[in-house]
Design an enzyme around this catalytic site. Sequence first.
Site, PDB file in Angstrom:
ATOM      1  CB  SER A  50      -1.678  12.528  -5.100  1.00 28.36           C
ATOM      2  OG  SER A  50      -1.341  11.174  -4.990  1.00 28.36           O
TER       3      SER A  50
HETATM    4  N1  SAH Z   1      -5.035   7.600  -4.708  1.00 25.77           N
HETATM    5  C1  SAH Z   1      -5.110   7.972  -3.305  1.00 25.77           C
HETATM    6  C2  SAH Z   1      -3.759   8.174  -2.662  1.00 25.77           C
HETATM    7  C3  SAH Z   1      -3.030   6.945  -2.550  1.00 25.77           C
HETATM    8  S1  SAH Z   1      -1.718   6.870  -1.372  1.00 25.77           S
HETATM    9  C4  SAH Z   1      -5.990   9.172  -3.070  1.00 25.77           C
HETATM   10  O1  SAH Z   1      -6.452   9.797  -4.029  1.00 25.77           O
HETATM   11  O2  SAH Z   1      -6.242   9.485  -1.910  1.00 25.77           O
HETATM   12  C5  SAH Z   1      -1.240   5.220  -1.773  1.00 25.77           C
HETATM   13  C6  SAH Z   1      -2.171   4.143  -1.276  1.00 25.77           C
HETATM   14  O3  SAH Z   1      -1.709   2.911  -1.805  1.00 25.77           O
HETATM   15  C7  SAH Z   1      -2.216   3.976   0.239  1.00 25.77           C
HETATM   16  O4  SAH Z   1      -3.540   4.093   0.671  1.00 25.77           O
HETATM   17  C8  SAH Z   1      -1.677   2.572   0.459  1.00 25.77           C
HETATM   18  O5  SAH Z   1      -2.287   1.895   1.540  1.00 25.77           O
HETATM   19  C9  SAH Z   1      -1.980   1.900  -0.859  1.00 25.77           C
HETATM   20  N2  SAH Z   1      -1.186   0.707  -1.204  1.00 25.77           N
HETATM   21  C10 SAH Z   1       0.127   0.460  -1.037  1.00 25.77           C
HETATM   22  N3  SAH Z   1       0.457  -0.760  -1.513  1.00 25.77           N
HETATM   23  C11 SAH Z   1      -0.695  -1.310  -2.009  1.00 25.77           C
HETATM   24  C12 SAH Z   1      -1.030  -2.548  -2.633  1.00 25.77           C
HETATM   25  N4  SAH Z   1      -0.133  -3.505  -2.867  1.00 25.77           N
HETATM   26  N5  SAH Z   1      -2.308  -2.753  -2.997  1.00 25.77           N
HETATM   27  C13 SAH Z   1      -3.274  -1.813  -2.776  1.00 25.77           C
HETATM   28  N6  SAH Z   1      -3.012  -0.627  -2.180  1.00 25.77           N
HETATM   29  C14 SAH Z   1      -1.753  -0.372  -1.805  1.00 25.77           C
END
Ligand code: SAH
Length: 207
Positions: A50
């Site tokens: 993000s």
């Molecule tokens: N917080 C992260 C950015 C997250 S992007 C950072 O600082 O880099 C969103 C993430 O959520 C992705 O890596 C994706 O794979 C994950 N995601 C999506 N659905 C999910 C689920 N049900 N459980 C765990 N992770 C999930």
Amino acid sequence: MVELLRRQGVSGVVLNAMMQVKRHLFAPPSLSDQAYGDYPLPIGEGQTISAPHMVALMCDYLELNKGEKVLEIGAGSGYHAAVIAEIIGEEGQVYSIERIKWLVEFSTENLKRAGYKNVTVILADGTLGLPEYAPYDKISVTCAAPDVPPPLLEQLKTGGKMVIPIGRYRQTLYVVEKKNGVKREGKCDVVFVPLVGRYGFKEYQDD
Ligand code: SAH
């Protein structure tokens, strides 16, 4: 950027943490020279870190305190978890769930390199939460959900707060508070990658 966030009312505690965490340690090596721009960065398979201002706002809405136990859904690069860890201090603990195996490895490695010992990244479906360590003081959902997954609400402490983007293509960022019932407040429009899983968007599921 820090000045801009300060003017938006982001607290000094969050701004200090943002200045401590080295975002370039969480970006893919080919993009590390862009790590300090205020925009999301691709980390592969359509996932992103993000934008710094979004991480700051979400941490601010959670009103994090030293020593808290925080659950994050979507570890991605580990950057957002590192900012949370910086705020809650060594006496606090972050559990971050990620559904993509190589991102569990990527984030774990980045967090280790950056020196954060109080973050544990777990491979699982985050929509089910992590009952082993519940209840949580705060929950930070970093992907877009169709609605609040019921297990997350159950695993939130009474008096606790959750931030979660809700919506399909564009979302509203909600602060959900569990206190004499459940109170939801929409804060701003945001765009996040989708939450995939049992209580996520089924159409993105490939496993
Ligand atoms: N917080 C992260 C950015 C997250 S992007 C950072 O600082 O880099 C969103 C993430 O959520 C992705 O890596 C994706 O794979 C994950 N995601 C999506 N659905 C999910 C689920 N049900 N459980 C765990 N992770 C999930």
